[in-house]
Design a protein around this motif. Structure first.
Motif: not given
Length: 116
Positions: A3-30
């Protein structure tokens, strides 16, 4: 640990997405359509890897979340089925995504401060 590793995976992916979406808002739908929904459906929530034919299973096992789900199922239900989870594969993805997410946030922080 799983569960810790799955949460860490989600956190890492969340950090990546939270960096991309403000810069490229259209990426949210993609990201929502091309990453989030398929990842949920292929994460083994509705099936276990042993149910799939071998030729399909080999491609499904590229998904680290499927490994986490398989390991959690094997811990819950024991050896009732052949489980295909690999803890080292999940851990590698979790650490890699977390490190990449943190580095990506760090590299883009000045641009994010300008946007926000």
């Amino acid at each position: 640990l799983v569960l810790l590793l799955m949460a860490t995976t989600g956190l890492g992916l969340g950090l990546i997405v939270s960096t991309i979406v403000p810069i490229f808002p259209s990426m949210q739908q993609i990201i929502e359509a091309a990453v989030s929904r398929p990842a949920f459906l292929l994460s083994g929530t509705f099936f276990y890897a042993g149910m799939m034919p071998e030729d399909i299973r080999q491609y499904l096992l590229f998904n680290p979340l499927l490994h986490g789900t398989e390991i959690a199922r094997s811990a819950t239900f024991g050896r009732a089925h052949d489980w295909y989870g690999d803890l080292s594969y999940l851990a590698t993805w979790a650490v890699a995504l977390l490190l990449f997410g943190l580095l990506f946030q760090r590299a883009m922080r000045k641009r994010l401060y300008q946007i926000l």
